[in-house]
Design an enzyme around this catalytic site. Structure first.
Site, PDB file in Angstrom:
ATOM      1  CG  HIS A 199      -8.906 -10.604   6.271  1.00  0.00           C
ATOM      2  ND1 HIS A 199     -10.183 -11.132   6.185  1.00  0.00           N
ATOM      3  CD2 HIS A 199      -8.520 -10.357   4.998  1.00  0.00           C
ATOM      4  CE1 HIS A 199     -10.537 -11.201   4.902  1.00  0.00           C
ATOM      5  NE2 HIS A 199      -9.540 -10.734   4.164  1.00  0.00           N
ATOM      6  CD  GLU A 200      -6.064  -7.344   4.490  1.00  0.00           C
ATOM      7  OE1 GLU A 200      -5.571  -7.892   3.492  1.00  0.00           O
ATOM      8  OE2 GLU A 200      -7.285  -7.073   4.587  1.00  0.00           O
ATOM      9  CD  GLN A 220      -7.228  -9.056  -0.830  1.00  0.00           C
ATOM     10  OE1 GLN A 220      -6.775  -8.316   0.023  1.00  0.00           O
ATOM     11  NE2 GLN A 220      -8.522  -9.269  -0.977  1.00  0.00           N
ATOM     12  N   GLY A 254      -9.036  -3.188   4.135  1.00  0.00           N
ATOM     13  CA  GLY A 254      -7.673  -3.700   4.085  1.00  0.00           C
ATOM     14  C   GLY A 254      -7.463  -4.387   2.758  1.00  0.00           C
ATOM     15  CG  HIS A 284      -5.467 -11.880   1.950  1.00  0.00           C
ATOM     16  ND1 HIS A 284      -6.063 -12.707   1.029  1.00  0.00           N
ATOM     17  CD2 HIS A 284      -6.438 -11.030   2.362  1.00  0.00           C
ATOM     18  CE1 HIS A 284      -7.342 -12.366   0.901  1.00  0.00           C
ATOM     19  NE2 HIS A 284      -7.599 -11.359   1.702  1.00  0.00           N
ATOM     20  CB  CYS A 324     -12.353 -11.605   1.695  1.00  0.00           C
ATOM     21  SG  CYS A 324     -10.790 -11.531   0.812  1.00  0.00           S
ATOM     22  CG  LEU A 325     -11.990  -5.838  -0.727  1.00  0.00           C
ATOM     23  CD1 LEU A 325     -10.944  -4.784  -1.029  1.00  0.00           C
ATOM     24  CD2 LEU A 325     -13.388  -5.270  -0.821  1.00  0.00           C
TER      25      LEU A 325
HETATM   26 ZN    ZN Z   1      -9.339 -10.464   2.152  1.00  0.00          ZN
END
Ligand code: ZN
Length: 156
Positions: A124-125, A39, A34, A128, A82-83
């Site tokens: 999670h998204e 991000q 995701g 963000h 998380c990226l």
């Molecule tokens: Zn993330």
């Protein structure tokens, strides 16, 4: 950027379509499941996803101006990363079921509902897009450990 709540998308033009393409490319390049627009440095309310639900079925798509309309079921503490926080993963409590409503890149209503990894991803998204990171969801010792490790990274 990651700490600033994103703005609602009001222009459903070609640049939105391009943004979504770029987000998918970034997500796949990083082998993520995701990705939220902020991000990659764009402060708009959009996320993309490619993940499985508890049955193993795969779900791929994007949501513009998503709202987490429901999150329930049991609370599962499971492996999450998380990226934007590379290399660190923590057992994070999330509702086992989640539903998100928003629109697609043409402005047509969409609703994404699921359990398993998909439910975790939806929560999670949407976090963000509100300027929240998954480590913010940790509590007590787990949170202190995570903050210590985040501060110790090269990029902190
Ligand atoms: Zn993330």
């Amino acid at each position: 950027m990651l700490r600033t709540p994103t703005d609602e998308v009001v222009d459903f033009d070609e640049s939105l379509a391009t943004l979504i393409e770029d987000m998918f490319a970034s997500m796949y390049a990083a082998e993520g499941v995701g990705l939220a627009a902020n991000q990659i440095g764009v402060g708009l309310s959009v996320f993309v996803y490619d993940c499985s639900d508890a049955s193993g079925a795969n779900h791929v798509g994007h949501v513009v101006n998503p709202v987490l309309v429901s999150a329930g079921g049991e609370v599962d503490a499971d492996y999450e990363g998380c990226l934007s926080i590379p290399g660190l993963h923590y057992d994070t409590e999330r509702a086992s079921y989640a539903a998100v409503e928003g629109v697609d890149r043409h402005g047509a209503p969409v609703r994404v509902v699921g359990d398993g990894q998909l439910a975790r991803c939806l929560q999670h998204e949407t976090d963000h897009l509100h300027g929240l990171l998954f480590v913010d969801r940790l509590r007590g010792r787990a949170k202190r450990k995570a903050m210590r490790e985040v501060l110790a990274t090269d990029w902190a």
